[in-house]
Design a protein around this motif. Structure first.
Motif, PDB file in Angstrom:
ATOM      1  N   LEU A 122     -83.566  86.764 -30.313  1.00 43.13           N
ATOM      2  CA  LEU A 122     -84.477  85.864 -31.017  1.00 43.13           C
ATOM      3  C   LEU A 122     -83.739  84.745 -31.751  1.00 43.13           C
ATOM      4  O   LEU A 122     -84.151  83.588 -31.713  1.00 43.13           O
ATOM      5  CB  LEU A 122     -85.311  86.676 -32.018  1.00 43.13           C
ATOM      6  N   PHE A 123     -82.620  85.069 -32.401  1.00 42.13           N
ATOM      7  CA  PHE A 123     -81.971  84.125 -33.297  1.00 42.13           C
ATOM      8  C   PHE A 123     -80.767  83.431 -32.664  1.00 42.13           C
ATOM      9  O   PHE A 123     -80.099  83.979 -31.790  1.00 42.13           O
ATOM     10  CB  PHE A 123     -81.526  84.832 -34.581  1.00 42.13           C
ATOM     11  N   GLY A 124     -80.480  82.211 -33.179  1.00 45.52           N
ATOM     12  CA  GLY A 124     -79.317  81.453 -32.747  1.00 45.52           C
ATOM     13  C   GLY A 124     -78.105  81.768 -33.607  1.00 45.52           C
ATOM     14  O   GLY A 124     -78.135  82.652 -34.473  1.00 45.52           O
ATOM     15  N   GLN A 125     -77.028  80.998 -33.404  1.00 43.89           N
ATOM     16  CA  GLN A 125     -75.770  81.264 -34.105  1.00 43.89           C
ATOM     17  C   GLN A 125     -75.892  81.088 -35.612  1.00 43.89           C
ATOM     18  O   GLN A 125     -75.316  81.863 -36.387  1.00 43.89           O
ATOM     19  CB  GLN A 125     -74.665  80.351 -33.551  1.00 43.89           C
ATOM     20  N   THR A 126     -76.643  80.068 -36.056  1.00 46.08           N
ATOM     21  CA  THR A 126     -76.794  79.846 -37.496  1.00 46.08           C
ATOM     22  C   THR A 126     -77.468  81.038 -38.160  1.00 46.08           C
ATOM     23  O   THR A 126     -76.975  81.561 -39.174  1.00 46.08           O
ATOM     24  CB  THR A 126     -77.620  78.579 -37.767  1.00 46.08           C
ATOM     25  N   GLU A 127     -78.585  81.484 -37.610  1.00 42.68           N
ATOM     26  CA  GLU A 127     -79.314  82.615 -38.184  1.00 42.68           C
ATOM     27  C   GLU A 127     -78.447  83.875 -38.199  1.00 42.68           C
ATOM     28  O   GLU A 127     -78.445  84.630 -39.180  1.00 42.68           O
ATOM     29  CB  GLU A 127     -80.606  82.872 -37.401  1.00 42.68           C
ATOM     30  N   LYS A 128     -77.699  84.079 -37.125  1.00 44.43           N
ATOM     31  CA  LYS A 128     -76.836  85.265 -37.047  1.00 44.43           C
ATOM     32  C   LYS A 128     -75.760  85.245 -38.131  1.00 44.43           C
ATOM     33  O   LYS A 128     -75.435  86.281 -38.729  1.00 44.43           O
ATOM     34  CB  LYS A 128     -76.196  85.352 -35.667  1.00 44.43           C
ATOM     35  N   LYS A 129     -75.203  84.058 -38.405  1.00 46.31           N
ATOM     36  CA  LYS A 129     -74.178  83.945 -39.444  1.00 46.31           C
ATOM     37  C   LYS A 129     -74.751  84.244 -40.828  1.00 46.31           C
ATOM     38  O   LYS A 129     -74.113  84.910 -41.653  1.00 46.31           O
ATOM     39  CB  LYS A 129     -73.564  82.543 -39.418  1.00 46.31           C
ATOM     40  N   ILE A 130     -75.972  83.747 -41.096  1.00 41.09           N
ATOM     41  CA  ILE A 130     -76.602  83.996 -42.390  1.00 41.09           C
ATOM     42  C   ILE A 130     -76.933  85.481 -42.540  1.00 41.09           C
ATOM     43  O   ILE A 130     -76.698  86.084 -43.593  1.00 41.09           O
ATOM     44  CB  ILE A 130     -77.879  83.145 -42.544  1.00 41.09           C
ATOM     45  N   LEU A 159     -84.770  64.751 -39.609  1.00 43.29           N
ATOM     46  CA  LEU A 159     -83.686  63.942 -40.177  1.00 43.29           C
ATOM     47  C   LEU A 159     -83.160  64.509 -41.496  1.00 43.29           C
ATOM     48  O   LEU A 159     -82.004  64.268 -41.857  1.00 43.29           O
ATOM     49  CB  LEU A 159     -84.149  62.497 -40.408  1.00 43.29           C
ATOM     50  N   ILE A 160     -84.010  65.227 -42.215  1.00 42.55           N
ATOM     51  CA  ILE A 160     -83.594  65.688 -43.549  1.00 42.55           C
ATOM     52  C   ILE A 160     -83.542  67.207 -43.635  1.00 42.55           C
ATOM     53  O   ILE A 160     -83.583  67.758 -44.726  1.00 42.55           O
ATOM     54  CB  ILE A 160     -84.506  65.119 -44.649  1.00 42.55           C
ATOM     55  N   ASN A 161     -83.451  67.879 -42.490  1.00 41.62           N
ATOM     56  CA  ASN A 161     -83.262  69.329 -42.540  1.00 41.62           C
ATOM     57  C   ASN A 161     -81.969  69.660 -43.268  1.00 41.62           C
ATOM     58  O   ASN A 161     -80.933  69.044 -43.019  1.00 41.62           O
ATOM     59  CB  ASN A 161     -83.212  69.915 -41.121  1.00 41.62           C
ATOM     60  N   PHE A 162     -82.028  70.606 -44.186  1.00 37.75           N
ATOM     61  CA  PHE A 162     -80.836  71.000 -44.931  1.00 37.75           C
ATOM     62  C   PHE A 162     -79.976  71.934 -44.082  1.00 37.75           C
ATOM     63  O   PHE A 162     -80.437  72.513 -43.092  1.00 37.75           O
ATOM     64  CB  PHE A 162     -81.221  71.687 -46.244  1.00 37.75           C
ATOM     65  N   ASP A 163     -78.731  72.094 -44.494  1.00 43.50           N
ATOM     66  CA  ASP A 163     -77.781  72.931 -43.766  1.00 43.50           C
ATOM     67  C   ASP A 163     -77.563  74.222 -44.535  1.00 43.50           C
ATOM     68  O   ASP A 163     -76.832  74.254 -45.528  1.00 43.50           O
ATOM     69  CB  ASP A 163     -76.461  72.182 -43.568  1.00 43.50           C
ATOM     70  N   ILE A 164     -78.186  75.297 -44.101  1.00 39.54           N
ATOM     71  CA  ILE A 164     -78.060  76.586 -44.783  1.00 39.54           C
ATOM     72  C   ILE A 164     -76.618  77.091 -44.752  1.00 39.54           C
ATOM     73  O   ILE A 164     -76.186  77.836 -45.632  1.00 39.54           O
ATOM     74  CB  ILE A 164     -79.027  77.620 -44.158  1.00 39.54           C
ATOM     75  N   LEU A 165     -75.847  76.639 -43.772  1.00 41.51           N
ATOM     76  CA  LEU A 165     -74.444  77.060 -43.692  1.00 41.51           C
ATOM     77  C   LEU A 165     -73.576  76.423 -44.775  1.00 41.51           C
ATOM     78  O   LEU A 165     -72.403  76.767 -44.926  1.00 41.51           O
ATOM     79  CB  LEU A 165     -73.868  76.738 -42.308  1.00 41.51           C
ATOM     80  N   SER A 166     -74.165  75.477 -45.536  1.00 42.00           N
ATOM     81  CA  SER A 166     -73.405  74.835 -46.613  1.00 42.00           C
ATOM     82  C   SER A 166     -73.370  75.669 -47.885  1.00 42.00           C
ATOM     83  O   SER A 166     -72.738  75.275 -48.871  1.00 42.00           O
ATOM     84  CB  SER A 166     -74.026  73.466 -46.938  1.00 42.00           C
ATOM     85  N   LYS A 206     -83.106  89.669 -49.956  1.00 43.66           N
ATOM     86  CA  LYS A 206     -82.940  88.322 -49.419  1.00 43.66           C
ATOM     87  C   LYS A 206     -82.811  88.360 -47.901  1.00 43.66           C
ATOM     88  O   LYS A 206     -83.331  87.493 -47.195  1.00 43.66           O
ATOM     89  CB  LYS A 206     -81.719  87.647 -50.038  1.00 43.66           C
ATOM     90  N   LEU A 207     -82.106  89.373 -47.405  1.00 45.58           N
ATOM     91  CA  LEU A 207     -81.928  89.532 -45.963  1.00 45.58           C
ATOM     92  C   LEU A 207     -83.269  89.776 -45.274  1.00 45.58           C
ATOM     93  O   LEU A 207     -83.581  89.126 -44.266  1.00 45.58           O
ATOM     94  CB  LEU A 207     -80.979  90.703 -45.683  1.00 45.58           C
ATOM     95  N   TYR A 208     -84.068  90.688 -45.813  1.00 43.89           N
ATOM     96  CA  TYR A 208     -85.369  90.986 -45.213  1.00 43.89           C
ATOM     97  C   TYR A 208     -86.254  89.741 -45.214  1.00 43.89           C
ATOM     98  O   TYR A 208     -86.906  89.425 -44.212  1.00 43.89           O
ATOM     99  CB  TYR A 208     -86.054  92.118 -45.981  1.00 43.89           C
ATOM    100  N   ASN A 209     -86.263  89.033 -46.349  1.00 49.89           N
ATOM    101  CA  ASN A 209     -87.102  87.834 -46.447  1.00 49.89           C
ATOM    102  C   ASN A 209     -86.635  86.750 -45.478  1.00 49.89           C
ATOM    103  O   ASN A 209     -87.453  86.076 -44.840  1.00 49.89           O
ATOM    104  CB  ASN A 209     -87.076  87.298 -47.881  1.00 49.89           C
ATOM    105  N   TYR A 210     -85.308  86.565 -45.367  1.00 52.68           N
ATOM    106  CA  TYR A 210     -84.768  85.549 -44.453  1.00 52.68           C
ATOM    107  C   TYR A 210     -85.180  85.839 -43.012  1.00 52.68           C
ATOM    108  O   TYR A 210     -85.625  84.939 -42.286  1.00 52.68           O
ATOM    109  CB  TYR A 210     -83.243  85.496 -44.560  1.00 52.68           C
ATOM    110  N   ILE A 211     -85.049  87.086 -42.584  1.00 55.59           N
ATOM    111  CA  ILE A 211     -85.428  87.459 -41.222  1.00 55.59           C
ATOM    112  C   ILE A 211     -86.926  87.239 -41.009  1.00 55.59           C
ATOM    113  O   ILE A 211     -87.352  86.722 -39.968  1.00 55.59           O
ATOM    114  CB  ILE A 211     -85.045  88.921 -40.943  1.00 55.59           C
ATOM    115  N   LEU A 212     -87.736  87.601 -42.020  1.00 57.59           N
ATOM    116  CA  LEU A 212     -89.188  87.407 -41.927  1.00 57.59           C
ATOM    117  C   LEU A 212     -89.539  85.931 -41.799  1.00 57.59           C
ATOM    118  O   LEU A 212     -90.334  85.539 -40.934  1.00 57.59           O
ATOM    119  CB  LEU A 212     -89.860  88.013 -43.163  1.00 57.59           C
ATOM    120  N   VAL A 213     -88.939  85.089 -42.658  1.00 57.38           N
ATOM    121  CA  VAL A 213     -89.216  83.647 -42.626  1.00 57.38           C
ATOM    122  C   VAL A 213     -88.821  83.038 -41.282  1.00 57.38           C
ATOM    123  O   VAL A 213     -89.592  82.280 -40.672  1.00 57.38           O
ATOM    124  CB  VAL A 213     -88.475  82.928 -43.777  1.00 57.38           C
ATOM    125  N   GLU A 214     -87.620  83.351 -40.816  1.00 57.39           N
ATOM    126  CA  GLU A 214     -87.149  82.775 -39.558  1.00 57.39           C
ATOM    127  C   GLU A 214     -87.977  83.264 -38.365  1.00 57.39           C
ATOM    128  O   GLU A 214     -88.235  82.501 -37.428  1.00 57.39           O
ATOM    129  CB  GLU A 214     -85.672  83.117 -39.345  1.00 57.39           C
TER     130      GLU A 214
END
Length: 363
Positions: free
Chosen positions: A8-16, A350-357, A28-36
């Motif tokens: 289901l998830f890409g590289q960014t989601e997997k890293k988070i 254009l203004i999507n934030f970078d969660i990896l930051s 936070k982990l459960y909520n992040y997976i639910l949101v994505e």
């Protein structure tokens, strides 16, 4: 990670997910997976809460930057300074789900005398926190308070390597004072033996300063700044657009052929045209008004007020549902606009934030 999420998830989601799991931040982990998952499923009504918060300590600023609505003194928002008590109430509700906070938006955050108390309080919830500042208002006491607050990252806006270049956009600012303040901050970090805040020098590129990029990089390295961010600017005057397309948000061919308002019609096409904000993030202004993203300039375009309505009711109200519907299908015929700021938006992607930051998540 199980095989279903792996598909289901890409590289960014997997890293988070890996980082949250490693730090044992289970809620936070459960909520992040639910949101994505809900975003990928293009759901309109959300069970998950935003994991990214932009909250404005104040929308008052001491500078007059010409392309900023605050600097232009447009008065499109109620002037306010967020109280520490109201900040705590917001963090008590959203903090358990938040991965990151941008503690700034339309104003100069150091004008709020409680800014570092806010940082210290939010850090109790294991949240990565960043502040953007013009750094004109710092002294040794404030520098020490900042370093001891637990702030993870500081973005310092300095758009030049000389007083004359800097002051063309940062109207009212003092280049030499900002450089001195930057040195004070770095000296304070060393004295207190602290690695944070991680300091990034942000350089907005315009036509009048693009020739100073290499000079800025050298100056930042000499001072001891950890990172130099050469940043494309959103510009309100064609004559300010950099000649080098590498540093521009605008398509030169579109600019040549366009006679209408270029800020909307001449953007370079983003790689990702899907806007993440209405699923992943929320913006709360100093007076409690809620914006769907960080670029909503006018209070009349906001989606509610957290001091008047419970957040859970705002998060899935008609304005949010309309915004999500438009981003999913872009079919204006089947959407009741109702003056929704997201319908017809030209900034999508254009203004999507970078969660990896998120600095603290990976250190």
């Amino acid at each position: 990670m199980n095989s279903k999420m792996d598909i289901l998830f890409g590289q960014t989601e997997k890293k988070i997910i890996e980082a949250l799991n490693k730090k044992n931040l289970k809620q936070k982990l459960y909520n992040y997976i639910l949101v994505e998952t809900q975003k990928l499923n293009k759901e309109i009504i959300l069970e998950g809460y935003p994991f990214w918060l932009t909250i404005d300590p104040t929308n008052i600023c001491n500078l007059r930057c010409p392309f900023c609505p605050t600097g232009q003194n447009r008065n499109s928002r109620t002037k306010a300074i967020l109280s520490l008590d109201n900040f705590k109430k917001i963090i008590d509700e959203l903090g358990p789900y938040l991965i990151h906070i941008d503690l700034c938006n339309w104003g100069e955050p150091l004008l709020n005398n409680d800014i570092f108390k806010m940082v210290a309080y939010a850090k109790k919830f294991d949240i990565d926190i960043k502040i953007d500042t013009n750094l004109t208002m710092l002294d040794e006491n404030k520098a020490e308070e900042m370093v001891l607050s637990g702030l993870d990252k500081l973005i310092v806006s300095i758009d030049g390597a000389s007083p004359s270049t800097y002051s063309k956009y940062r109207v009212g600012g003092d280049f030499n004072k900002v450089i001195d303040n930057l040195k004070i901050l770095i000296k304070t970090k060393k004295r207190l033996k602290k690695k944070n805040p991680y300091i990034s020098w942000q350089f907005l590129v315009f036509r009048h300063n693009e020739h100073e990029i290499e000079k800025v990089k050298k100056l930042a390295r000499d001072i001891g700044v950890e990172h130099i961010g050469i940043t494309k600017a959103f510009i309100g005057d064609k004559d300010w657009i950099p000649l080098n397309p590498e540093y521009s948000n605008y398509d030169n061919k579109k600019l040549e052929n366009n006679t209408t308002e270029f800020t909307y019609e001449c953007f370079v096409e983003p790689n990702n045209k899907f806007c993440n904000w209405p699923w992943e993030a929320v913006v709360i202004n100093a007076n409690g008004s809620i914006s769907v993203c960080c670029s909503v300039e006018d209070e009349e375009d906001d989606f509610g007020n957290i001091f008047e309505t419970p957040f859970k009711d705002i998060w899935n109200n008609e304005k949010y549902k309309t915004a999500r519907m438009y981003i999913i299908n872009r079919d204006l015929k089947n959407i009741n606009n109702n003056h929704n700021i997201c319908v017809g938006c030209k900034h999508l992607g254009l203004i999507n934030f970078d969660i990896l930051s998120c600095h603290s998540l990976f250190t």
